[in-house]
Enzyme design. Structure first.
Site, PDB file in Angstrom:
ATOM      1  CG  ASP A  16      -1.919   1.000   1.542  1.00 42.94           C
ATOM      2  OD1 ASP A  16      -1.428   1.964   0.437  1.00 42.94           O
ATOM      3  OD2 ASP A  16      -2.593   1.031   2.270  1.00 42.94           O
ATOM      4  CB  ILE A  17       1.594   3.363  -2.815  1.00 43.04           C
ATOM      5  CG1 ILE A  17       2.931   4.635  -2.948  1.00 43.04           C
ATOM      6  CG2 ILE A  17       0.187   4.712  -2.295  1.00 43.04           C
ATOM      7  CD1 ILE A  17       3.271   5.362  -4.398  1.00 43.04           C
ATOM      8  CG  ASN A  30      -9.090  14.093 -10.869  1.00 40.33           C
ATOM      9  OD1 ASN A  30      -9.315  14.814 -10.988  1.00 40.33           O
ATOM     10  ND2 ASN A  30      -9.737  12.733 -10.182  1.00 40.33           N
ATOM     11  N   GLY A  38      -9.689   4.896  -6.250  1.00 38.49           N
ATOM     12  CA  GLY A  38      -8.021   4.191  -6.540  1.00 38.49           C
ATOM     13  C   GLY A  38      -7.391   4.700  -5.108  1.00 38.49           C
ATOM     14  CG  ASP A  40      -6.513  11.089  -6.501  1.00 35.79           C
ATOM     15  OD1 ASP A  40      -5.922  11.490  -5.634  1.00 35.79           O
ATOM     16  OD2 ASP A  40      -7.311  11.621  -7.319  1.00 35.79           O
ATOM     17  CB  SER A 123      -2.627   4.599 -16.622  1.00 32.87           C
ATOM     18  OG  SER A 123      -2.902   5.994 -16.395  1.00 32.87           O
ATOM     19  CB  THR A 124      -2.590  -0.608 -14.866  1.00 35.43           C
ATOM     20  OG1 THR A 124      -2.214   0.073 -13.307  1.00 35.43           O
ATOM     21  CG2 THR A 124      -1.980  -0.073 -15.632  1.00 35.43           C
ATOM     22  CE1 TYR A 127      -8.740   8.600 -15.629  1.00 35.84           C
ATOM     23  CE2 TYR A 127      -6.560   9.422 -15.514  1.00 35.84           C
ATOM     24  CZ  TYR A 127      -8.041   9.655 -15.250  1.00 35.84           C
ATOM     25  OH  TYR A 127      -7.737  10.613 -14.808  1.00 35.84           O
TER      26      TYR A 127
END
Ligand code: ADP
Length: 177
Positions: A16-17, A30, A38, A40, A123-124, A127
């Site tokens: 988990d970042i 975005n 997600g 973000d 993006s995965t 997006y």
């Protein structure tokens, strides 16, 4: 999985970042810097409202670029917000935009004197970029950057699922073979 390129370590982990203690973590944001789901949403929840206060002052940010804010309550002192491409069919400059998102994030880290940076898989998620192709572009772009630039000590990819980690590991092995 880890490799040393020049004076920089490139590593891949599952995790988990928001728990990372690198100088900066990168957010897959975005264009409106408006928060969302997600990674973000997870970063804003964990870091608290100061991150959004700074995002509001910055305003918007086009795909392929990056901006930097405080990390708020995160262990990471900074969040670098970058905007990846929305994937359509691969024929709309998606790869160029994705590479630019990684490159601009790394440039911003170096410009701010940071030494360690963690990336999610940009993006995965929402997006829709196919992860196998995204992994190849992500790792190639980071490797090209750190070959030319010896200012960073560590770049770490923090993958949220075993499947993502497997895709990034395959790309990593292909590109370091
Ligand atoms: P995008 O809109 O750029 O596709 P998403 O946040 O939807 O961004 O997804 C990007 C990636 O981030 C996905 O692989 C998703 O599984 C991953 N992700 C979601 N939450 C976290 C987290 N807390 N730490 C690391 N990666 C995460």
């Amino acid at each position: 999985m880890e490799a040393t390129i020049g004076s920089t370590t490139l590593s891949l982990v599952r995790g988990d970042i928001t728990a990372e203690d690198t100088d900066a973590i990168v957010n897959a944001a975005n264009s409106m810097l408006a928060g969302g789901g997600g990674v973000d949403g997870a970063i804003h929840r964990a870091g608290g409202p100061r991150i959004m206060e700074e995002c509001r002052k910055i305003g918007s940010c086009p795909a392929g670029s990056a901006v930097i804010t405080t990390g708020g309550r995160l262990k990471a002192r900074y969040v670098i917000h970058t905007i990846g491409p929305v994937y359509r069919d691969g024929e709309h400059g998606e790869e160029k935009t994705l590479a630019s998102a990684y490159r601009e994030s790394l440039k911003l880290a170096v410009e701010n004197g940071l030494k360690t940076v963690s990336f999610p898989s940009i993006s995965t998620g929402a997006y829709g970029y196919p992860v196998e192709a995204a992994a190849e572009t992500a790792i190639r772009t980071v490797m090209e950057f750190i070959k030319k630039n010896n200012k960073l000590d560590l770049v770490r990819f923090v993958l949220f699922s075993d499947g993502d980690l497997a895709s990034y590991t395959r790309a990593f092995k292909r590109l370091t073979a």
